[in-house]
Scaffold this motif. Structure first.
Motif, PDB file in Angstrom:
ATOM      1  N   HIS A 117       0.833  -1.206   0.000  1.00  8.34           N
ATOM      2  CA  HIS A 117       0.000   0.000   0.000  1.00  8.34           C
ATOM      3  C   HIS A 117       0.868   1.255   0.000  1.00  8.34           C
ATOM      4  CE1 HIS A 117      -2.068   3.171   2.460  1.00  8.34           C
ATOM      5  NE2 HIS A 117      -2.887   3.059   1.423  1.00  8.34           N
ATOM      6  N   GLN A 118       1.887   1.284   0.863  1.00  5.21           N
ATOM      7  CA  GLN A 118       2.768   2.451   0.934  1.00  5.21           C
ATOM      8  C   GLN A 118       3.487   2.695  -0.386  1.00  5.21           C
ATOM      9  OE1 GLN A 118       3.430   4.831   3.529  1.00  5.21           O
ATOM     10  NE2 GLN A 118       4.213   5.729   1.649  1.00  5.21           N
ATOM     11  N   LEU A 119       3.944   1.639  -1.029  1.00  6.30           N
ATOM     12  CA  LEU A 119       4.670   1.795  -2.296  1.00  6.30           C
ATOM     13  C   LEU A 119       3.736   2.273  -3.407  1.00  6.30           C
ATOM     14  CD1 LEU A 119       6.975  -1.335  -2.045  1.00  6.30           C
ATOM     15  CD2 LEU A 119       7.654   1.059  -1.835  1.00  6.30           C
ATOM     16  N   GLU A 132      -9.021  -8.093  -3.644  1.00  6.90           N
ATOM     17  CA  GLU A 132      -9.315  -7.760  -2.250  1.00  6.90           C
ATOM     18  C   GLU A 132      -8.323  -6.729  -1.701  1.00  6.90           C
ATOM     19  OE1 GLU A 132      -6.677 -11.331  -2.483  1.00  6.90           O
ATOM     20  OE2 GLU A 132      -8.593 -10.856  -3.391  1.00  6.90           O
ATOM     21  N   PHE A 133      -7.094  -6.729  -2.211  1.00  4.17           N
ATOM     22  CA  PHE A 133      -6.119  -5.718  -1.803  1.00  4.17           C
ATOM     23  C   PHE A 133      -6.549  -4.340  -2.292  1.00  4.17           C
ATOM     24  CE2 PHE A 133      -2.388  -3.241  -3.213  1.00  4.17           C
ATOM     25  CZ  PHE A 133      -1.850  -2.932  -1.984  1.00  4.17           C
ATOM     26  N   ILE A 134      -6.946  -4.257  -3.552  1.00  8.83           N
ATOM     27  CA  ILE A 134      -7.411  -2.977  -4.109  1.00  8.83           C
ATOM     28  C   ILE A 134      -8.651  -2.503  -3.349  1.00  8.83           C
ATOM     29  CG2 ILE A 134      -8.353  -1.843  -6.177  1.00  8.83           C
ATOM     30  CD1 ILE A 134      -5.458  -2.392  -6.558  1.00  8.83           C
ATOM     31  N   ALA A 135      -9.568  -3.428  -3.069  1.00 11.34           N
ATOM     32  CA  ALA A 135     -10.804  -3.065  -2.356  1.00 11.34           C
ATOM     33  C   ALA A 135     -10.496  -2.558  -0.948  1.00 11.34           C
ATOM     34  CB  ALA A 135     -11.736  -4.268  -2.293  1.00 11.34           C
ATOM     35  N   CYS A 136      -9.531  -3.160  -0.301  1.00  9.28           N
ATOM     36  CA  CYS A 136      -9.190  -2.786   1.074  1.00  9.28           C
ATOM     37  C   CYS A 136      -8.639  -1.353   1.168  1.00  9.28           C
ATOM     38  CB  CYS A 136      -8.183  -3.785   1.633  1.00  9.28           C
ATOM     39  SG  CYS A 136      -7.739  -3.519   3.347  1.00  9.28           S
ATOM     40  N   TYR A 137      -7.866  -0.946   0.173  1.00 10.61           N
ATOM     41  CA  TYR A 137      -7.198   0.361   0.223  1.00 10.61           C
ATOM     42  C   TYR A 137      -7.728   1.352  -0.811  1.00 10.61           C
ATOM     43  CZ  TYR A 137      -3.802  -1.922   3.260  1.00 10.61           C
ATOM     44  OH  TYR A 137      -3.193  -2.585   4.292  1.00 10.61           O
ATOM     45  N   HIS A 138      -8.892   1.086  -1.378  1.00  7.99           N
ATOM     46  CA  HIS A 138      -9.382   1.937  -2.470  1.00  7.99           C
ATOM     47  C   HIS A 138      -9.544   3.398  -2.054  1.00  7.99           C
ATOM     48  CE1 HIS A 138     -13.256   1.294  -0.474  1.00  7.99           C
ATOM     49  NE2 HIS A 138     -13.689   2.330  -1.157  1.00  7.99           N
ATOM     50  N   LEU A 139      -9.981   3.640  -0.848  1.00 10.23           N
ATOM     51  CA  LEU A 139     -10.214   5.015  -0.411  1.00 10.23           C
ATOM     52  C   LEU A 139      -8.906   5.809  -0.334  1.00 10.23           C
ATOM     53  CD1 LEU A 139     -12.391   6.976   0.409  1.00 10.23           C
ATOM     54  CD2 LEU A 139     -12.094   6.225   2.773  1.00 10.23           C
ATOM     55  N   SER A 140      -7.873   5.220   0.258  1.00 14.86           N
ATOM     56  CA  SER A 140      -6.601   5.944   0.363  1.00 14.86           C
ATOM     57  C   SER A 140      -5.957   6.134  -1.009  1.00 14.86           C
ATOM     58  CB  SER A 140      -5.646   5.228   1.315  1.00 14.86           C
ATOM     59  OG  SER A 140      -5.329   3.954   0.835  1.00 14.86           O
ATOM     60  N   ASN A 184     -11.594   5.092 -11.802  1.00 18.31           N
ATOM     61  CA  ASN A 184     -12.588   4.062 -12.110  1.00 18.31           C
ATOM     62  C   ASN A 184     -12.004   2.659 -12.031  1.00 18.31           C
ATOM     63  OD1 ASN A 184     -14.664   5.852 -12.472  1.00 18.31           O
ATOM     64  ND2 ASN A 184     -14.539   5.873 -14.699  1.00 18.31           N
ATOM     65  N   LEU A 185     -10.767   2.515 -12.434  1.00 21.99           N
ATOM     66  CA  LEU A 185     -10.094   1.223 -12.354  1.00 21.99           C
ATOM     67  C   LEU A 185     -10.031   0.745 -10.898  1.00 21.99           C
ATOM     68  CD1 LEU A 185      -8.631  -0.950 -14.020  1.00 21.99           C
ATOM     69  CD2 LEU A 185      -6.531   0.323 -13.668  1.00 21.99           C
ATOM     70  N   ILE A 186      -9.701   1.661 -10.003  1.00 26.33           N
ATOM     71  CA  ILE A 186      -9.608   1.317  -8.577  1.00 26.33           C
ATOM     72  C   ILE A 186     -10.994   1.104  -7.985  1.00 26.33           C
ATOM     73  CG2 ILE A 186      -8.977   2.238  -6.320  1.00 26.33           C
ATOM     74  CD1 ILE A 186      -6.506   3.447  -7.744  1.00 26.33           C
ATOM     75  N   LEU A 187     -11.924   1.976  -8.328  1.00 20.15           N
ATOM     76  CA  LEU A 187     -13.280   1.845  -7.757  1.00 20.15           C
ATOM     77  C   LEU A 187     -14.028   0.663  -8.326  1.00 20.15           C
ATOM     78  CD1 LEU A 187     -14.249   5.604  -7.645  1.00 20.15           C
ATOM     79  CD2 LEU A 187     -13.626   4.149  -5.719  1.00 20.15           C
TER      80      LEU A 187
END
Length: 197
Positions: free
Chosen positions: A129-131, A172-180, A194-197
């Motif tokens: 996530h940080q990277l 699930e990784f993208i979904a977990c951090y989508h807001l940040s 849109n790709l992330i959401l």
């Protein structure tokens, strides 16, 4: 250096030695870059820093350390991934813009990112996530502009490829951090959001 780390497997000195080796690599890389920038600014020329040797050094080190050995002993562990991730965070594109393409390839390499995201109990997710936030923070000022240079367009395409792979393999990784992720992507960058959401 990776052979020495492999020989020290299980030793309490393994991680301190790895930290010293990676720290020396990163300091030398940054020193070389800063010396090139200083010389270019003194001469009034553009920066012509050669990133390839540093990229090859970091890539070969991470691949050697993160590829399972043929003797059946699995060296891949969270502390080693964490040390490598910390080194990549230090040399992120906001710090060394001329290293951005090499950095993106290092971070998205299959032996690093996949191993990071496949760790038990999602221990590696925070590092990944940080990277990715580092990546989006570098892209953000460029994406705010309406016109992108050819280099930024290529870097953006590479970023999209990394996200598509993550979306396919680790949704699930993208979904977990989508807001940040969306918080550091400009509003006008609809495709990426849109790709992330």
């Amino acid at each position: 250096c990776s052979s020495m780390i492999r020989l020290m497997q299980g030793s309490p000195q393994q991680l301190p030695v790895l930290d010293i080796i990676l720290g020396a690599m990163v300091r030398c890389l940054m020193s070389d870059y800063q010396r090139t920038v200083k010389m270019a600014s003194a001469a009034g020329a553009t920066i012509r820093w050669v990133q390839k040797p540093w990229f090859r050094l970091l890539l070969s080190t991470s691949v050697d350390l993160l590829t399972p050995s043929t003797d059946g002993v699995d060296l891949i562990s969270f502390p080693i991934l964490k040390e490598i991730g910390a080194a990549f965070h230090v040399v992120q594109p906001l710090v060394i813009p001329e290293f951005s393409f090499g950095w993106l390839e290092l971070v998205s390499h299959r032996v690093f990112l996949a191993n990071l995201l496949l760790l038990k109990d999602h221990k590696g997710w925070e590092i990944a996530h940080q990277l990715l936030v580092d990546l989006f923070l570098f892209l953000e000022p460029h994406l705010r502009r309406n016109e992108l240079t050819d280099a930024v367009k290529e870097f953006y395409k590479g970023t999209l490829r990394v996200l598509v792979v993550l979306l396919h393999d680790f949704p699930e990784f993208i979904a977990c951090y989508h807001l940040s992720f969306c918080n550091v992507i400009p509003d006008n960058c609809i495709q990426l959001r849109n790709l992330i959401l």
